[in-house]
Design a protein around this motif. Sequence first.
Motif, short mmCIF file in Angstrom:
data_model
loop_
_atom_site.label_atom_id
_atom_site.label_comp_id
_atom_site.label_asym_id
_atom_site.label_seq_id
_atom_site.Cartn_x
_atom_site.Cartn_y
_atom_site.Cartn_z
N LEU A 53 0.82 -1.36 0.05
CA LEU A 53 0.25 0.06 0.06
C LEU A 53 0.75 1.28 0.02
CD1 LEU A 53 -2.84 -0.99 2.46
CD2 LEU A 53 -3.05 -1.01 0.24
N LEU A 54 1.89 1.07 0.45
CA LEU A 54 2.96 2.53 0.80
C LEU A 54 4.15 2.18 -0.05
CD1 LEU A 54 2.25 2.42 4.63
CD2 LEU A 54 1.38 3.80 3.21
N GLN A 55 4.61 1.37 -0.88
CA GLN A 55 5.65 1.28 -1.48
C GLN A 55 5.65 2.37 -2.75
OE1 GLN A 55 7.98 -1.40 -1.02
NE2 GLN A 55 9.58 -0.06 -2.25
N VAL A 56 6.78 3.16 -2.85
CA VAL A 56 6.70 4.02 -3.96
C VAL A 56 8.18 3.90 -4.68
CG1 VAL A 56 5.38 5.68 -2.84
CG2 VAL A 56 7.74 5.70 -2.29
N GLN A 57 8.30 4.27 -5.99
CA GLN A 57 9.24 3.97 -6.66
C GLN A 57 10.21 5.34 -6.52
OE1 GLN A 57 10.95 1.71 -8.07
NE2 GLN A 57 9.31 0.14 -8.14
N TRP A 58 11.50 5.44 -6.33
CA TRP A 58 12.30 6.50 -6.27
C TRP A 58 13.36 6.69 -6.96
CZ3 TRP A 58 17.23 6.19 -4.49
CH2 TRP A 58 17.52 4.98 -3.86
#
Length: 922
Positions: free
Chosen positions: A483-488
Amino acid sequence: MKLEFSHRLGDSWRELADVIPIPNHEQRRFERGFEPRAIWDWLEDWQRLSELPEHLRSIGRIDLADLWAEAQRESSDQFYRDCITRWSDARYELDKRFVQLTLLLDQGEAAQGPRWQVHERFGALADVLEHVPEQAVVLLGPPGSGKSTLLRHYAMDRARDVLDYGDAGSRTDAPICFWLSLNDYKAPLPGDPLPSPHAWLETRWAAANPMLPPLTTLLREQRLTLLLDALNEIPHAGDEPVRLWKDFLQQLDRDYSGNRVIFSCRSLDYSASLSSKELPVPQVRIEALSDAQVQQFVELYCPAHASTLWANLAGSPQLELLRTPYYLKLLVEQTVAGEIPVGRAALFTGFVRQALKREVDSGHALFQAGDLLTARDLTRLTHGTWRTACELPGRGILFGKLSALAYEMQHRHGANEASQIRIDLDDALDILDHELAIDMIKAGVALGVLDEDLGREELLFVHQLLQEYFAAHRLAAALEPALLQVQWQADRVSPSLQETLASLADADPLPPLPATGWEETAVLAAAIVEAPETFVADLMAMNLPLAGRCAAQPDVEVSDALAYQLRWSLVERSQDADADLRARIAAAVALGELGDPRFERRTGPEGDYLLPPLIEVPAGMYTMGSDEGHYDDEGPVHRVELASFCMGKFPVTNAEWALFMQAGGYEDERWWVTEADRAWQRGESTAEGPKRQWREFRNSVKADFDGFRQRSNLTSVDIENGERIIDMSEEEFEAVLEGLYPPGQQTQPAYWNDDAYNHPAQPVVGICWYEARAYCAWLSAQTGHDFRLPTEAGWEVAARGLEGRRYAYGNDHDPAHCNTFDTHIRRTTPIGVFPGGETPKPACIADMTGNVWDWTSSLYQPYPYDPADGREAPSADESSGRVVRGGAWRDFPLDARASCRSGYGPAVRRGFRVWCSSPIRS
């Protein structure tokens, strides 16, 4: 009116049915006493009445047309009365003394600088709408700022105006406000396309107001104001909804001009703009309450504990969380002796506990001992024995099920979509999955956390913040990484930074990386969870900036070791060349909230201060100036010899400046050294310098407008603004200057209360040369070291290095390495995101290309630079101004070159960094 109409119509509808084909199911409706609107719908227009038999044109001695007109008059009156009744509910209370709105006008896609410029401030939405000619505006504000309430009260006030001042005969022609929540704008079935806004509005209007004219008729008559609440809550991913509403505004302008549309939206969620070159849509920003307004609010609404409450709030981290009427109302309703909750999660918990106790004490049957709440739950509620500040009764099933409902509603809504969600009642019952599901819903409604739309058989939480709060209880119980994973990483973000920049119009801001939609829920969950250390540590791997934001909350306790790890991880991310620029900015923002470890907090004789990191510049012979020929004042190129010195690694930040203000820096004459300094401090010269600068600019444009037009760094909007300025009369121009630069004593930077510039990690801006000198004097007294403004020679040398770089980071312009106009950030960035050096690296001085103009100590005099010719005298003729360097976020790369110089009067307000004669050791 339904019964009256049906009674007078009597059995005559049967004769009408012989002339006008009426389906059997509609005949049954008439028999039951429903209004016969369908009869008139089947008549294509009123002229068809002439085709009716004579005896049917007058039924019961009442002409059909007269009867229908009477019905419409009564329905119209009832519409306005219902509007007043509906929005007068205590839930929608609004104290207009605490409303401050800022109108921002669209400068166009080609604007240099921010696309949205502050135009004027207002105290009421009605005043804004009277001022702007555009048919549509969008109302922006943070959660809890009162966006929905402002729309409702606008509708209620307009309804009162009609009933108070309009006669009964004219009300069928009166203006109408139609309020709708956009969280109901969705496809009929999953997978279907979204309906056209016009068709959706027509359907919703006809269902709600069957006895009033069709929506298209109202539009044609220019009577309609559409109040469309929560643009960010449309249950559909991507930019398609905004595109459809943008097209609708174009249609409205083309076919139905004269009507108004007011949207509301969460500020941070308004990334896809409704505005276009052909049809600008101004923004109306709801401002956070000032300290004085917060104090006034608690004095008015909590007089018994106002002094204690304000003493606890003033200067506390909680104050920054409570600068909206919504949060303050929650606070004053639950404080017992002026105490304040540690954070927002505790504030919501107090609200729920208070509502629960109210229902229990009233003897409400749903809140007696049983499955929803056990006897143990009730005992703990009565005695207030809670293990944590955010605990809710948990032995019964009520709050666990409400949390599961909020969580599943949000989960079903989809990624990247944070919004207040409506759900079909049957779907809600499926989620609750219990024989007492109906009782749970009734209990939620009684507590004031759920709202049931009986007409549409739908359920929603009464406020998005409460939905997120209950979902946070479920998230705290089991953190889901997906739910909280983001690509950076730059090579994993899609679309890439380069692709995104290429797709933007000149004045469009760079959008942030896609959000997950769970950010606010996670922040609340971090305060609710019993083991915040584990929660934040696990979150770091999924979403580092969000983990930093969670740890920065006053109600989230983490160990010093974890805080240390978080801070330095954020520092590393903010400078990581492999990270997408937007990820670096997000990390730097979170770092500013958590506390930047590169600044050492110390206590001096004047109180606390932040010791800035310094970078030593070695002694040597350096080249200064440029022979590129862009500006005459950059030549001739010459050599300067400088002793070693230290330059502030970063511009002075808001966090540093706040401590100067807390120490009484504006009031203490010791820091205002020269007579010119003290005159500015007293308010004697705060306005005239900037006004003189504008007058000189206007005169130069008037003298050579063709030359002004041919400058390579001007957009069409700049040229239009130049034309507007020179076309003004002297009186008009002076009136504009008076509004921009009011005279009198100044006690804070010019943009101190502007959310676009006042984050702790951003450079302080709106600082004049005198203020910058006062800060240096104060910091010198605090540290015992000699802090000053850098000379322009020292500044240029620090930026160019021994290599003589064109920009602080190298010779070739790259928008990913600086904050200039073509980087599209459209505001200052947190410090440290743009390090310098031939290969940008963390050890170098940062933010010297773009971001903010830096004051220097030097008078703006011709080259060659000679420190002994009087240009470094602190008391000197200021007619030529003082030198600023580095360019700013709104400037083209040409003006951000390390050799570019400009002169401004010392009362003009910019930014600055400090210079020191030697390193400072710990």
